[in-house]
Motif scaffolding. Structure first.
Motif, PDB file in Angstrom:
ATOM      1  N   HIS A  89      13.129  13.952 -33.524  1.00 37.07           N
ATOM      2  CA  HIS A  89      11.793  13.750 -33.793  1.00 37.07           C
ATOM      3  C   HIS A  89      11.288  12.123 -33.718  1.00 37.07           C
ATOM      4  CE1 HIS A  89      11.114  17.779 -35.317  1.00 37.07           C
ATOM      5  NE2 HIS A  89      12.511  17.818 -35.683  1.00 37.07           N
ATOM      6  N   ARG A  90      12.329  11.447 -33.197  1.00 35.68           N
ATOM      7  CA  ARG A  90      11.851  10.089 -32.970  1.00 35.68           C
ATOM      8  C   ARG A  90      11.091   9.444 -34.023  1.00 35.68           C
ATOM      9  NH1 ARG A  90      12.857   8.743 -27.518  1.00 35.68           N
ATOM     10  NH2 ARG A  90      13.216  10.542 -26.217  1.00 35.68           N
ATOM     11  N   VAL A  91      11.461   9.456 -35.171  1.00 34.72           N
ATOM     12  CA  VAL A  91      10.791   8.925 -36.345  1.00 34.72           C
ATOM     13  C   VAL A  91      10.839   7.481 -36.169  1.00 34.72           C
ATOM     14  CG1 VAL A  91      11.426  10.851 -37.609  1.00 34.72           C
ATOM     15  CG2 VAL A  91      12.770   8.742 -37.945  1.00 34.72           C
ATOM     16  N   ASP A  92      10.070   6.878 -37.104  1.00 36.47           N
ATOM     17  CA  ASP A  92       9.610   5.445 -37.124  1.00 36.47           C
ATOM     18  C   ASP A  92      10.447   4.601 -38.510  1.00 36.47           C
ATOM     19  OD1 ASP A  92       8.004   5.399 -34.985  1.00 36.47           O
ATOM     20  OD2 ASP A  92       6.525   5.735 -36.432  1.00 36.47           O
ATOM     21  N   ALA A  93      10.843   5.657 -39.290  1.00 32.20           N
ATOM     22  CA  ALA A  93      11.226   5.058 -40.643  1.00 32.20           C
ATOM     23  C   ALA A  93      11.822   6.357 -41.458  1.00 32.20           C
ATOM     24  CB  ALA A  93      10.277   4.291 -41.563  1.00 32.20           C
ATOM     25  N   VAL A  94      12.564   6.016 -42.367  1.00 31.37           N
ATOM     26  CA  VAL A  94      13.177   6.993 -43.375  1.00 31.37           C
ATOM     27  C   VAL A  94      12.543   6.715 -44.760  1.00 31.37           C
ATOM     28  CG1 VAL A  94      15.268   8.155 -44.479  1.00 31.37           C
ATOM     29  CG2 VAL A  94      15.416   7.010 -42.101  1.00 31.37           C
ATOM     30  N   LEU A  95      11.978   7.807 -45.371  1.00 39.25           N
ATOM     31  CA  LEU A  95      11.342   7.779 -46.463  1.00 39.25           C
ATOM     32  C   LEU A  95      12.350   8.558 -47.490  1.00 39.25           C
ATOM     33  CD1 LEU A  95       9.332   7.064 -48.744  1.00 39.25           C
ATOM     34  CD2 LEU A  95       7.957   9.046 -47.830  1.00 39.25           C
ATOM     35  N   ALA A  96      12.862   7.940 -48.467  1.00 41.12           N
ATOM     36  CA  ALA A  96      13.698   8.804 -49.645  1.00 41.12           C
ATOM     37  C   ALA A  96      12.800   8.998 -50.681  1.00 41.12           C
ATOM     38  CB  ALA A  96      14.964   7.631 -49.878  1.00 41.12           C
ATOM     39  N   VAL A  97      12.775  10.014 -51.246  1.00 43.40           N
ATOM     40  CA  VAL A  97      12.154  10.482 -52.553  1.00 43.40           C
ATOM     41  C   VAL A  97      13.255  11.274 -53.383  1.00 43.40           C
ATOM     42  CG1 VAL A  97      10.263  11.909 -53.513  1.00 43.40           C
ATOM     43  CG2 VAL A  97      10.039  10.726 -51.402  1.00 43.40           C
ATOM     44  N   GLY A  98      13.486  10.495 -54.471  1.00 45.33           N
ATOM     45  CA  GLY A  98      14.781  10.899 -55.421  1.00 45.33           C
ATOM     46  C   GLY A  98      15.539   9.885 -56.129  1.00 45.33           C
ATOM     47  N   GLY A  99      16.693  10.159 -56.431  1.00 49.85           N
ATOM     48  CA  GLY A  99      17.479   8.982 -57.091  1.00 49.85           C
ATOM     49  C   GLY A  99      18.368   8.198 -55.955  1.00 49.85           C
ATOM     50  N   GLY A 100      19.234   7.560 -56.465  1.00 53.05           N
ATOM     51  CA  GLY A 100      20.247   6.892 -56.003  1.00 53.05           C
ATOM     52  C   GLY A 100      21.118   7.740 -54.728  1.00 53.05           C
ATOM     53  N   SER A 101      21.329   8.811 -54.940  1.00 53.83           N
ATOM     54  CA  SER A 101      22.136   9.652 -53.729  1.00 53.83           C
ATOM     55  C   SER A 101      21.119   9.789 -52.575  1.00 53.83           C
ATOM     56  CB  SER A 101      22.509  10.878 -54.352  1.00 53.83           C
ATOM     57  OG  SER A 101      23.624  10.675 -55.397  1.00 53.83           O
ATOM     58  N   VAL A 102      19.819  10.141 -52.838  1.00 55.51           N
ATOM     59  CA  VAL A 102      19.152  10.262 -51.752  1.00 55.51           C
ATOM     60  C   VAL A 102      18.744   8.840 -51.125  1.00 55.51           C
ATOM     61  CG1 VAL A 102      16.435  11.044 -51.287  1.00 55.51           C
ATOM     62  CG2 VAL A 102      18.066  11.944 -53.044  1.00 55.51           C
ATOM     63  N   LEU A 103      18.654   7.809 -51.871  1.00 51.78           N
ATOM     64  CA  LEU A 103      18.383   6.532 -51.189  1.00 51.78           C
ATOM     65  C   LEU A 103      19.450   6.071 -50.498  1.00 51.78           C
ATOM     66  CD1 LEU A 103      16.481   4.224 -50.716  1.00 51.78           C
ATOM     67  CD2 LEU A 103      16.966   3.440 -53.098  1.00 51.78           C
ATOM     68  N   ASP A 104      20.732   6.267 -50.935  1.00 49.65           N
ATOM     69  CA  ASP A 104      21.926   5.812 -50.394  1.00 49.65           C
ATOM     70  C   ASP A 104      22.063   6.745 -49.026  1.00 49.65           C
ATOM     71  OD1 ASP A 104      22.687   4.226 -52.463  1.00 49.65           O
ATOM     72  OD2 ASP A 104      24.511   5.089 -52.715  1.00 49.65           O
ATOM     73  N   SER A 105      21.970   7.783 -48.973  1.00 57.67           N
ATOM     74  CA  SER A 105      21.606   8.852 -47.680  1.00 57.67           C
ATOM     75  C   SER A 105      20.758   8.047 -46.570  1.00 57.67           C
ATOM     76  CB  SER A 105      21.584  10.296 -48.049  1.00 57.67           C
ATOM     77  OG  SER A 105      22.405  10.719 -48.912  1.00 57.67           O
ATOM     78  N   ALA A 106      19.602   7.779 -47.229  1.00 52.12           N
ATOM     79  CA  ALA A 106      18.440   7.242 -46.378  1.00 52.12           C
ATOM     80  C   ALA A 106      18.986   6.073 -45.492  1.00 52.12           C
ATOM     81  CB  ALA A 106      17.406   6.996 -47.023  1.00 52.12           C
ATOM     82  N   LYS A 107      19.572   5.102 -46.238  1.00 50.59           N
ATOM     83  CA  LYS A 107      20.250   3.929 -45.566  1.00 50.59           C
ATOM     84  C   LYS A 107      21.276   4.119 -44.572  1.00 50.59           C
ATOM     85  CE  LYS A 107      19.685   1.400 -50.065  1.00 50.59           C
ATOM     86  NZ  LYS A 107      20.248   0.486 -51.059  1.00 50.59           N
ATOM     87  N   ALA A 108      22.053   5.087 -44.946  1.00 51.18           N
ATOM     88  CA  ALA A 108      23.055   5.586 -43.965  1.00 51.18           C
ATOM     89  C   ALA A 108      22.511   6.311 -42.651  1.00 51.18           C
ATOM     90  CB  ALA A 108      24.001   6.515 -44.471  1.00 51.18           C
ATOM     91  N   ILE A 109      21.398   7.174 -42.911  1.00 48.93           N
ATOM     92  CA  ILE A 109      20.940   7.660 -41.837  1.00 48.93           C
ATOM     93  C   ILE A 109      20.029   6.485 -40.997  1.00 48.93           C
ATOM     94  CG2 ILE A 109      19.038   9.227 -41.241  1.00 48.93           C
ATOM     95  CD1 ILE A 109      19.597  10.678 -44.097  1.00 48.93           C
ATOM     96  N   ALA A 110      19.383   5.597 -41.612  1.00 51.38           N
ATOM     97  CA  ALA A 110      18.690   4.580 -41.199  1.00 51.38           C
ATOM     98  C   ALA A 110      19.482   3.818 -40.278  1.00 51.38           C
ATOM     99  CB  ALA A 110      17.950   3.695 -42.172  1.00 51.38           C
ATOM    100  N   ALA A 111      20.650   3.396 -40.642  1.00 56.15           N
ATOM    101  CA  ALA A 111      21.878   2.788 -39.915  1.00 56.15           C
ATOM    102  C   ALA A 111      22.208   3.633 -38.866  1.00 56.15           C
ATOM    103  CB  ALA A 111      22.829   2.211 -40.743  1.00 56.15           C
ATOM    104  N   GLY A 112      22.765   4.898 -38.876  1.00 46.09           N
ATOM    105  CA  GLY A 112      23.374   5.648 -38.133  1.00 46.09           C
ATOM    106  C   GLY A 112      22.447   6.327 -36.983  1.00 46.09           C
ATOM    107  N   THR A 113      21.134   6.370 -37.193  1.00 46.67           N
ATOM    108  CA  THR A 113      20.192   6.508 -36.110  1.00 46.67           C
ATOM    109  C   THR A 113      20.160   5.448 -35.022  1.00 46.67           C
ATOM    110  OG1 THR A 113      18.794   7.837 -37.557  1.00 46.67           O
ATOM    111  CG2 THR A 113      17.891   6.998 -35.589  1.00 46.67           C
ATOM    112  N   ARG A 114      20.264   4.173 -35.509  1.00 48.31           N
ATOM    113  CA  ARG A 114      20.350   3.077 -34.514  1.00 48.31           C
ATOM    114  C   ARG A 114      21.638   2.806 -33.917  1.00 48.31           C
ATOM    115  NH1 ARG A 114      16.090  -0.541 -35.495  1.00 48.31           N
ATOM    116  NH2 ARG A 114      14.020   0.741 -35.280  1.00 48.31           N
TER     117      ARG A 114
END
Length: 382
Positions: free
Chosen positions: A88-113
């Motif tokens: 979907h060629r997103v520009d960013a990752v938005l996490a809504v939740g606790g630390g597990s969701v945010l940790d996943s978001a960071k990994a997703i953000a790094a892994g996408t690139r």
């Protein structure tokens, strides 16, 4: 005090109804499409999801959903989300939740690139050269992920729970509205308290350079957590207590209490990562078991600091009394203090010890935490 560079680029937007500003924050960073990651469907039932989407749409920002992040986030879900982000060629990752969701978001953000498998970043086969921008709306205070670059994820196949961190994975903006945390269960409130305390004591006890100023900050965090946890157990709707608890959680792992310290390590987290990787126990629950067990073993390495802990946290005279008081407080609030409460028995120890020894290499402290030491610490927790 040791030499240091303190860098934390995350903007915190703290307070009631702040989630309504997420669209504006994203627009200010030029974002037009986000991968919206979350955990359970609770955020849809309570209306948070709708409010977030409305804020995005008001700024002309589209979104792609990715729900189902679990409390001990797993690499398979991260890989699934990376595929979505790329398609979907997103520009960013938005996490809504606790630390597990945010940790996943960071990994997703790094892994996408990253062009290879994202797990390479966790095991040191590759470094993070860039990442998608990360934004978040926090619904559970515990991990401090809202104001640091770290992300911890479990590989279900290898039974390894490792972390990444980079200047590129700091959230751009974190929204912290304590009112969103009022529906947190009693269990996860007390597990969160243990997690925050664990973040605070790792350097407090293990650092070879630990300025008094830093010790005082740690003690303020722990005392705040103890006081507000007890208030929230009695009055879950107490916004003031919820706010202080949340801000203490952020301060425990945003780098501030470690700036100027030196020679510290994270042995409690190292050991607990094996418990949650092997047995899928809640991270904070595992920490409340490991901390007193580790402290009983480690006390002789830094007796003066343990005496200080007893005095400034529990108004007691000796380190041994302070350890006993912390364990008693964990029992009082209802977070586990024994492996048996997590369903872990003596028969499970050999495999657990092997896993911890692997973690010790990753954490760089295998020279201290050998099989004999790990066996002693886990034995204290039986």
């Amino acid at each position: 005090m040791d030499n240091f560079v303190f860098f934390n680029p995350t903007k915190i937007d703290f307070g009631t109804d702040k989630e309504l500003q997420i669209g504006q924050h994203l627009a200010e960073h030029g974002i037009t499409k986000v991968l919206l990651v979350y955990g359970s469907e609770r955020i849809k039932r309570d209306g948070l999801f709708a409010r977030v989407v409305q804020s995005l749409e008001a700024q002309g920002i589209s979104h792609v959903e990715c729900g189902g992040i679990v409390s001990n986030p797993v690499i398979s879900k991260v890989r699934e989300a990376i595929a979505l982000a790329r398609i979907h060629r997103v520009d960013a990752v938005l996490a809504v939740g606790g630390g597990s969701v945010l940790d996943s978001a960071k990994a997703i953000a790094a892994g996408t690139r990253y062009q290879g498998d994202v797990w390479d970043l966790f095991v040191g086969k590759a470094t993070i050269e860039s990442a998608l921008p990360v934004f978040d709306i926090l619904t559970l205070a515990a991990t401090g992920s809202e104001m640091n670059s770290g992300a911890v994820v479990t590989n279900e196949e290898t039974r390894e729970k490792f972390a990444i961190g980079s200047v590129h994975t700091f959230p751009k903006v974190s929204i912290v509205n304590p009112a969103l945390m009022q529906s947190v269960s009693r269990d996860y409130l007390v597990y969160s308290a243990a997690d925050i305390i664990a973040h605070s004591i790792e350097g407090y006890f293990t650092a070879s350079v630990q300025p008094r100023f830093h010790s005082r900050m740690v003690e303020a965090i722990i005392n705040t957590v103890i006081e507000t946890t007890e208030t929230l157990l009695a009055e879950p709707g107490d916004y003031a207590a919820r706010a202080e608890f949340a801000w203490a959680s952020t301060q425990a792992l945003n780098g501030l209490i470690y700036a100027g310290t030196a020679g510290f390590s994270y042995p409690n987290h190292m050991i607990e990562h094996s418990l949650s990787a092997l047995f899928n126990v809640p991270h904070g629950a595992g920490l409340s078991v490991i901390m007193p067990a580790w402290m009983k073993w480690y006390q002789s390495h830094n007796p003066a600091q343990f005496d200080r802990f007893a005095k400034h946290i529990f108004s007691l005279d000796s380190g041994a009394e302070g350890i006993a008081a912390l364990e008693k407080w964990f029992d009082k609030i209802g977070t586990p203090t024994r492996l048996s409460q997590l369903g872990i028995t003596a028969a499970d120890l050999p495999a657990t010890i092997d896993n911890v020894l692997n973690n010790a290499k990753w954490f760089g402290i295998a020279g201290i935490y050998d099989r004999e030491v790990i066996t002693t610490i886990l034995g204290n927790a039986l």
